[in-house]
Write an enzyme that holds these catalytic residues in place. Structure first.
Site, PDB file in Angstrom:
ATOM      1  CD  GLU B  89      -2.384  32.279   1.433  1.00  0.00           C
ATOM      2  OE1 GLU B  89      -3.146  33.018   0.776  1.00  0.00           O
ATOM      3  OE2 GLU B  89      -2.575  31.988   2.624  1.00  0.00           O
ATOM      4  CG  HIS B 158      -8.941  24.349   6.502  1.00  0.00           C
ATOM      5  ND1 HIS B 158     -10.079  24.634   5.808  1.00  0.00           N
ATOM      6  CD2 HIS B 158      -8.374  25.545   6.788  1.00  0.00           C
ATOM      7  CE1 HIS B 158     -10.224  25.942   5.675  1.00  0.00           C
ATOM      8  NE2 HIS B 158      -9.200  26.527   6.255  1.00  0.00           N
TER       9      HIS B 158
END
Lengths: 378, 359
Positions: B89, B158
């Site tokens: 990322e 998450h």
């Protein structure tokens, strides 16, 4: 009589006497996953030599002036000086075109100059005035010009950015490349390895350049890196280790790297072995982690400007007077710039909230309290 | 004959239109579109409209998108415009920002915004601040998009909502669509915007269908960033929400309507810049405020709204203190019963409304 004779001899010399170009031996570059490095000889023309000399001297004097102004508290905050590393910025620019792209970290004043900025606007940015290259809003670490993306304060963050610029170059098909610089300290950053991977996978036209000046702030390379062969750290990316104090060596290596990128082979990595005379920044005297002797030794044996000067003089490519003349002109340019940088007014308070968004209608920005509503325009 | 012309014009849409004509006899060709498809169509149209637009992220190309939002795009546009990235990322977000600086218009997908934390330096320091630091020399036209907030059973790492984190930073625009219409209009606006936009989607909303009028289906349908929408008119209390919680507010409003309590439901649509004026105008009418969000309470969206109302002209119109309904101040648990009780439910909204109205 003897005196008159001397004057006559001196004035009889014209520029036609100078050697128009000469070939110089340059150090062999260690290579990694490359068939061959740059040639062992570089040709320097008189014009090139004078231009490199002038530019390096300008960077040198500009940085020394910044040192002065910082000690007088006219420059504040961070100030990372580039003196000693001039051959890198000048050599790289000599190996690419202005239409190529370049990004570096915070030791960026030299690159701002080689990429088209003027000493005036650089110094005025350092002193935080409205005539600064970023109108006084960026400071030392945030200077930009066309195809020069700063000036970046977060160590290592500029490397993925540079690969992104290279992606745009490839996408738009303009045969341009991006030079992406970082230091020996940044070289251990994870995001740099992420970038090596993607640049290589996608064959981005990116020249990664590690300016290894042996110290990441106060930490020597031996204490920071398990492998100090920075030119090999790209692993699957070909690399070369270059004498960063020799402007010709840097130029020839850059030319080779540029050719590699432009031929579609993907990224390449260069390690420039260089040295900074100043500490990491103006807050660092730079002598707690290295000896004065070491600094002095580099100055006397490897100074990039002296090296070029000696080469030109010993090959009759310029005269002592001519180079002194350039020194005088450079000094004047720096003085004028410093004068401007210290007298130009600070940015107007009206500018405080501007430049938040591009191409947007004017908007309101909350001030320090609910009754203060400030105006922001693009 | 009209139905034949329709059929020749466009496939599935026309069939629906024909069916509608037969059953309802109403002219406008409104269709049912899921949020996922709305996002997909918006990206497709913007990719077609501007060559500089491209999409990068994990699994966006050959996998058709982790949540199938980019289905079909790689097949249509190929490797150059739809780029699968490695699981890095920080690296690919930085590459996206650099590409934006050099003249392209990237859409950078984070598989969820939880992973954007790995790249948050690039979003804030490289994207958001650059136009200001360069005093207007360097703009960054980029969209960061992906699902945000709680999903179902994906547990603590998450499930975080990042609206407040990104909403905090000047230089960013932060958008949080609820309906398919929102998704379409706001994503198009975000892509056409010359500034960094954080586009917070919601995984649980991807499969929800909404009616989309013909006007909304047009290729240049844009929703302006920074303007909230009143989804339901009301007179007794103002509910302000974003993303999935708007659905719960409308459900709560439907229940309360039977008891004679009429709620005005405002869909924020944009987190930053926040449309405080819309909220103030509503409060001046209803005199009561409850904000509803999925994220944590401390220093969150509701906290900001309440502070603004305190500081602004609407304060004097409040008949009782404004309150927030938020996620519970804990990391998200896994077990269903625990998870269900970690986020606002309709009953929590109704409870807070009644307390505020003192009924």
């Amino acid at each position: 009589l003897f005196f008159i004779l001397f004057i006559v001899v001196v004035s009889a010399r014209t520029y036609a006497d100078f050697t128009p170009q000469a070939s110089f031996d340059i150090k062999k570059c260690d290579v990694h996953k490359l068939e061959e490095g740059p040639p062992l000889q570089a040709v320097l023309t008189r014009e090139e030599g004078l231009q490199y000399y002038r530019t390096m001297q300008t960077i040198r004097r500009m940085e020394l002036k910044a040192d002065q102004l910082y000690k007088q508290k006219i420059i504040r905050g961070f100030c990372h000086l580039y003196d000693g590393q001039e051959a890198c910025a000048v050599g790289i620019e000599a190996g690419i075109n202005l239409s190529d792209h370049l990004i570096t970290a915070y030791r960026a004043h030299g690159y701002t100059l080689t990429r088209g900025g003027t000493v005036r606007e650089i110094m005025a940015e350092l002193t935080g005035r409205r005539g600064g290259i970023a109108k006084g809003k960026g400071g030392s670490m945030h200077m930009y010009t066309k195809h020069f993306y700063g000036g970046n304060g977060i160590v290592g963050a500029q490397v993925p950015l540079g690969a992104g610029v290279a992606l745009a170059c490839k996408y738009l098909g303009k045969n341009e490349l991006c030079v992406c610089l970082y230091g020996d300290g940044a070289a251990n950053q994870g995001q740099i390895f992420e970038t090596y991977n993607m640049a290589s996978l996608w064959k981005l036209p990116c020249i990664f350049i590690c300016e290894n000046n042996k110290y990441g702030m106060g930490t020597s390379v031996e204490r920071a890196a398990a492998s100090t062969d920075y030119y090999k750290r790209g692993d699957f990316i070909p690399g070369l280790r270059v004498d960063g104090m020799d402007v010709l060596c840097v130029r020839e290596a850059t030319k080779l790297a540029a050719e590699h990128c432009r031929s579609g082979k993907g990224p390449i990595l260069m390690e420039l072995q260089t040295y900074r005379y100043h500490g990491h920044s103006m807050s660092d005297p730079g002598i707690s982690y290295r000896t004065r002797d070491e600094i002095q030794e580099v100055r006397s044996k490897s100074d990039p400007i002296s090296m070029l000067k000696d080469r030109m003089l010993s090959n009759n490519m310029a005269s002592v007077e001519e180079l002194k003349e350039i020194d005088v002109e450079v000094r004047k340019e720096i003085e004028d710039a410093a004068q401007f940088a210290t007298t130009d007014p600070e940015p107007p308070l009206d500018d405080l909230c501007n430049h938040i968004f591009y191409n947007d209608p004017p908007m309101e920005v909350r001030g320090t309290n609910p009754w203060t509503k400030l105006k922001s325009i693009s | 004959m009209a139905s034949l012309r329709c059929f020749l014009r466009s496939g599935k849409k026309a069939v629906t239109a024909v069916l509608r004509r037969e059953f309802h006899g109403t002219p406008p060709a409104a269709v049912q579109v899921t949020v996922r498809d709305a996002l997909n169509q918006a990206m497709d149209e913007e990719l077609e409209r501007d060559e500089r637009v491209f999409l990068l992220g994990e699994e966006v190309a050959q996998y058709d998108g982790a949540y199938k939002v980019s289905r079909g795009l790689w097949k249509k546009y190929g490797d150059k415009r739809i780029i699968d990235t490695p699981i890095t990322e920080m690296g690919f977000a930085g590459i996206a920002v650099g590409a934006a600086m050099a003249g392209l218009r990237p859409i950078c997908e984070f598989m969820t915004f939880n992973f954007s934390m790995q790249a948050i330096d690039q979003v804030i320091n490289s994207a958001a601040k650059t136009y200001y630091m360069s005093a207007g020399l360097q703009s960054v036209p980029i969209v960061f998009r992906g699902p945000n907030g709680a999903s179902a059973g994906v547990a603590a790492q998450h499930s975080q909502c990042f609206a407040a984190w990104y909403g905090h930073c000047p230089g960013l625009k932060v958008v949080s669509p609820w309906s398919a219409e929102d998704a379409r209009g706001l994503l198009k606006s975000a892509i056409r915007d010359d500034n960094p936009v954080v586009f917070l989607e919601n995984e649980l909303m991807y499969g929800v269908p909404f009616e989309m009028s013909e006007e909304v289906q047009s290729k240049d349908f844009l929703i302006p960033i920074g303007k909230a929408k009143i989804e339901r008119q009301g007179t007794h209390i103002t509910l302000v929400s974003h993303s999935r919680m708007v659905s719960l507010c409308l459900d709560a409003a439907a229940v309360l309507a039977k008891e004679g309590i009429e709620c005005e439901v405002i869909n924020m649509r944009t987190i930053r810049p926040l449309d405080a004026e819309a909220i103030e105008t509503s409060i001046m009418k209803t005199n009561h405020l409850v904000t509803v969000e999925g994220g944590w309470p401390q220093f969150g969206i509701g906290a900001e709204i309440l502070a603004r109302i305190m500081e602004g002209p609407a304060f004097n119109y409040l008949d009782s203190p404004a309150v927030r309904v938020t996620g519970v101040d804990i990391p998200m648990p896994y077990a269903k019963i625990l998870e269900d009780n970690s986020v606002p439910q309709i009953k929590d909204i109704i409870f807070s409304i009644k307390k505020t109205l003192n009924v």
